[in-house]
Design an enzyme around this catalytic site. Structure first.
Site, PDB file in Angstrom:
ATOM      1  N   LYS A  13       0.823  -1.220   0.000  1.00  0.00           N
ATOM      2  CA  LYS A  13       0.000   0.000   0.000  1.00  0.00           C
ATOM      3  C   LYS A  13       0.849   1.260   0.000  1.00  0.00           C
ATOM      4  O   LYS A  13       0.602   2.175  -0.760  1.00  0.00           O
ATOM      5  CB  LYS A  13      -0.860   0.071   1.271  1.00  0.00           C
ATOM      6  CG  LYS A  13      -2.122  -0.708   1.280  1.00  0.00           C
ATOM      7  CD  LYS A  13      -3.083  -0.183   2.361  1.00  0.00           C
ATOM      8  CE  LYS A  13      -2.468   0.013   3.721  1.00  0.00           C
ATOM      9  NZ  LYS A  13      -2.509  -1.152   4.580  1.00  0.00           N
ATOM     10  N   ARG A  88     -11.208   1.444   8.082  1.00  0.00           N
ATOM     11  CA  ARG A  88     -10.901   0.031   8.320  1.00  0.00           C
ATOM     12  C   ARG A  88     -12.073  -0.738   8.896  1.00  0.00           C
ATOM     13  O   ARG A  88     -11.986  -1.954   9.045  1.00  0.00           O
ATOM     14  CB  ARG A  88      -9.752  -0.059   9.329  1.00  0.00           C
ATOM     15  CG  ARG A  88      -8.377  -0.279   8.739  1.00  0.00           C
ATOM     16  CD  ARG A  88      -7.406  -0.173   9.891  1.00  0.00           C
ATOM     17  NE  ARG A  88      -6.172  -0.872   9.741  1.00  0.00           N
ATOM     18  CZ  ARG A  88      -5.052  -0.318   9.285  1.00  0.00           C
ATOM     19  NH1 ARG A  88      -5.056   0.900   8.831  1.00  0.00           N
ATOM     20  NH2 ARG A  88      -3.930  -1.013   9.278  1.00  0.00           N
ATOM     21  N   ARG A 127      11.410  -7.199   4.338  1.00  0.00           N
ATOM     22  CA  ARG A 127      11.448  -5.852   4.903  1.00  0.00           C
ATOM     23  C   ARG A 127      12.096  -5.869   6.287  1.00  0.00           C
ATOM     24  O   ARG A 127      12.899  -5.001   6.614  1.00  0.00           O
ATOM     25  CB  ARG A 127      10.019  -5.299   5.007  1.00  0.00           C
ATOM     26  CG  ARG A 127       9.944  -3.899   5.507  1.00  0.00           C
ATOM     27  CD  ARG A 127       8.638  -3.236   5.104  1.00  0.00           C
ATOM     28  NE  ARG A 127       7.552  -3.555   6.010  1.00  0.00           N
ATOM     29  CZ  ARG A 127       6.288  -3.186   5.827  1.00  0.00           C
ATOM     30  NH1 ARG A 127       5.955  -2.504   4.763  1.00  0.00           N
ATOM     31  NH2 ARG A 127       5.356  -3.505   6.697  1.00  0.00           N
ATOM     32  N   ARG A 135      10.883  -1.489  12.690  1.00  0.00           N
ATOM     33  CA  ARG A 135       9.467  -1.276  12.972  1.00  0.00           C
ATOM     34  C   ARG A 135       9.012  -2.397  13.881  1.00  0.00           C
ATOM     35  O   ARG A 135       8.863  -3.524  13.451  1.00  0.00           O
ATOM     36  CB  ARG A 135       8.668  -1.305  11.669  1.00  0.00           C
ATOM     37  CG  ARG A 135       8.344   0.065  11.152  1.00  0.00           C
ATOM     38  CD  ARG A 135       7.515  -0.027   9.889  1.00  0.00           C
ATOM     39  NE  ARG A 135       6.145  -0.465  10.165  1.00  0.00           N
ATOM     40  CZ  ARG A 135       5.177  -0.423   9.250  1.00  0.00           C
ATOM     41  NH1 ARG A 135       5.434   0.038   8.052  1.00  0.00           N
ATOM     42  NH2 ARG A 135       3.967  -0.835   9.541  1.00  0.00           N
ATOM     43  N   ARG A 146      -2.237  -8.758  12.913  1.00  0.00           N
ATOM     44  CA  ARG A 146      -2.763  -7.676  12.076  1.00  0.00           C
ATOM     45  C   ARG A 146      -3.505  -8.238  10.869  1.00  0.00           C
ATOM     46  O   ARG A 146      -4.512  -7.689  10.440  1.00  0.00           O
ATOM     47  CB  ARG A 146      -1.629  -6.753  11.604  1.00  0.00           C
ATOM     48  CG  ARG A 146      -1.119  -5.845  12.711  1.00  0.00           C
ATOM     49  CD  ARG A 146       0.155  -5.117  12.297  1.00  0.00           C
ATOM     50  NE  ARG A 146      -0.046  -4.240  11.170  1.00  0.00           N
ATOM     51  CZ  ARG A 146       0.934  -3.840  10.350  1.00  0.00           C
ATOM     52  NH1 ARG A 146       2.172  -4.274  10.531  1.00  0.00           N
ATOM     53  NH2 ARG A 146       0.674  -3.039   9.362  1.00  0.00           N
TER      54      ARG A 146
HETATM   55  P1  AMP Z   1      -0.864   0.743   8.958  1.00  0.00           P
HETATM   56  O1  AMP Z   1       0.437   1.444   8.804  1.00  0.00           O
HETATM   57  O2  AMP Z   1      -1.966   1.330   8.128  1.00  0.00           O
HETATM   58  O3  AMP Z   1      -0.775  -0.737   8.775  1.00  0.00           O
HETATM   59  O4  AMP Z   1      -1.315   0.968  10.475  1.00  0.00           O
HETATM   60  C1  AMP Z   1      -0.497   0.598  11.554  1.00  0.00           C
HETATM   61  C2  AMP Z   1      -1.328   0.485  12.824  1.00  0.00           C
HETATM   62  O5  AMP Z   1      -1.960   1.741  13.116  1.00  0.00           O
HETATM   63  C3  AMP Z   1      -2.480  -0.503  12.763  1.00  0.00           C
HETATM   64  O6  AMP Z   1      -2.065  -1.815  13.058  1.00  0.00           O
HETATM   65  C4  AMP Z   1      -3.418   0.048  13.822  1.00  0.00           C
HETATM   66  O7  AMP Z   1      -2.938  -0.251  15.114  1.00  0.00           O
HETATM   67  C5  AMP Z   1      -3.272   1.551  13.632  1.00  0.00           C
HETATM   68  N1  AMP Z   1      -4.225   2.109  12.652  1.00  0.00           N
HETATM   69  C6  AMP Z   1      -3.930   2.652  11.430  1.00  0.00           C
HETATM   70  N2  AMP Z   1      -5.025   3.069  10.797  1.00  0.00           N
HETATM   71  C7  AMP Z   1      -6.073   2.788  11.613  1.00  0.00           C
HETATM   72  C8  AMP Z   1      -7.476   2.955  11.507  1.00  0.00           C
HETATM   73  N3  AMP Z   1      -8.050   3.476  10.416  1.00  0.00           N
HETATM   74  N4  AMP Z   1      -8.233   2.558  12.559  1.00  0.00           N
HETATM   75  C9  AMP Z   1      -7.693   2.024  13.651  1.00  0.00           C
HETATM   76  N5  AMP Z   1      -6.379   1.812  13.807  1.00  0.00           N
HETATM   77  C10 AMP Z   1      -5.551   2.186  12.805  1.00  0.00           C
END
Ligand code: AMP
Length: 192
Positions: A13, A88, A127, A135, A146
Site C-alpha cells: 500500500k 478500516r 522488509r 518497525r 494484524r
Molecule cells: P498501517 O500502517 O496502516 O498498517 O497501520 C499501523 C497500525 O496503526 C495498525 O495496526 C493500527 O494499530 C493503527 N491504525 C492505522 N489506521 C487505523 C485505523 N483506520 N483505525 C484504527 N487503527 C488504525
C-alpha cells in the site's frame, strides 16, 4: 481525485500510495503513519495509542476519524487526497461519509490491493531483514495478528464500497510497476 487505498498489511500500500500521490499531485494521508508519528512525538494521543499499536490492534474509530478530518482540512488536500489505512471498519465508513458530507465532497474510487497472506508474509520477512526489524510492529506474530484483524474487520468494508459501485479490485501480486499500471488504468476509467 479522492481515493481510498486498502489491502492487507504488507500488500505494498505504502509504495503504491506514494506513486499515486506523485502522479495525481495529492497528499498521502496514512492513519498508520500519523499514529506512529504521534507515538514517536510522545504527544498525549501518542501515549494513549502506543500499546494498541504495539499489539497490532486498532485504535478507536473516533481517534482515527479525527486524525483524518484534521488532515484533509489542510490546504494541500483541497483538490484531493489518498486515504491509506482508513476506513478500516464499517463505523469508520460512516464517520468518513460524515466528514465528506460536511466538506461537500465524494470519493472517486476505493482501490483494494489483493495479495494472499503467504505472499505478504514473504515480503515482510524481506522488509524486516532490510530494516533490522526497526518497525516493532513488523514482528511476525504481530503481523499475523494484524492480518487476522484485517480479515475480520476490514474485508467487510470492501463489500460496502462494492455495493456502492466504487470498488476497484487490483491484483497486487505483480511487480511494483505492474501493480501501479493496473491501478492507473482503473483510476483513469473511473475519472474519465
Ligand atoms: P498501517 O500502517 O496502516 O498498517 O497501520 C499501523 C497500525 O496503526 C495498525 O495496526 C493500527 O494499530 C493503527 N491504525 C492505522 N489506521 C487505523 C485505523 N483506520 N483505525 C484504527 N487503527 C488504525
Amino acid at each position: 481525485m479522492r481515493l481510498v487505498l486498502f489491502g492487507p498489511p504488507g500488500a505494498g500500500k505504502g509504495t503504491q500510495a506514494e506513486r499515486i500521490c506523485s502522479g495525481w499531485g495529492i497528499p498521502h494521508v496514512s492513519t498508520g503513519e500519523m499514529l506512529r508519528e504521534a507515538v514517536a512525538s510522545g504527544s498525549e494521543m501518542g501515549q494513549a495509542v502506543k500499546e494498541v499499536l504495539e499489539r497490532g490492534h486498532l485504535v478507536s474509530d473516533e481517534q482515527a476519524a479525527q486524525l483524518v478530518e484534521e488532515r484533509v482540512a489542510r490546504p494541500d488536500a483541497t483538490n484531493g487526497f489518498l486515504l491509506d489505512g482508513f476506513p478500516r471498519t464499517r463505523e469508520q465508513i460512516r464517520l468518513l461519509d460524515r466528514i465528506l458530507e460536511r466538506r461537500r465532497e465524494h470519493l472517486d474510487a476505493v482501490v483494494r490491493l489483493d495479495v494472499p497472506a503467504e505472499v505478504t508474509l514473504e515480503r515482510l520477512r524481506g522488509r524486516a531483514a532490510e530494516t533490522n526489524g526497526q518497525r516493532s510492529d513488523d514482528k511476525e506474530a504481530v503481523f499475523r495478528e494484524r492480518f487476522a484483524v484485517y480479515r475480520a474487520q476490514t474485508k467487510p468494508v470492501a463489500e460496502v464500497y462494492r455495493a456502492r459501485g466504487v470498488l476497484a479490485e487490483i491484483d497486487g501480486t505483480g511487480s511494483i510497476d505492474e501493480v501501479f499500471s493496473l491501478i492507473r488504468q482503473a483510476l483513469e476509467e473511473r475519472v474519465s
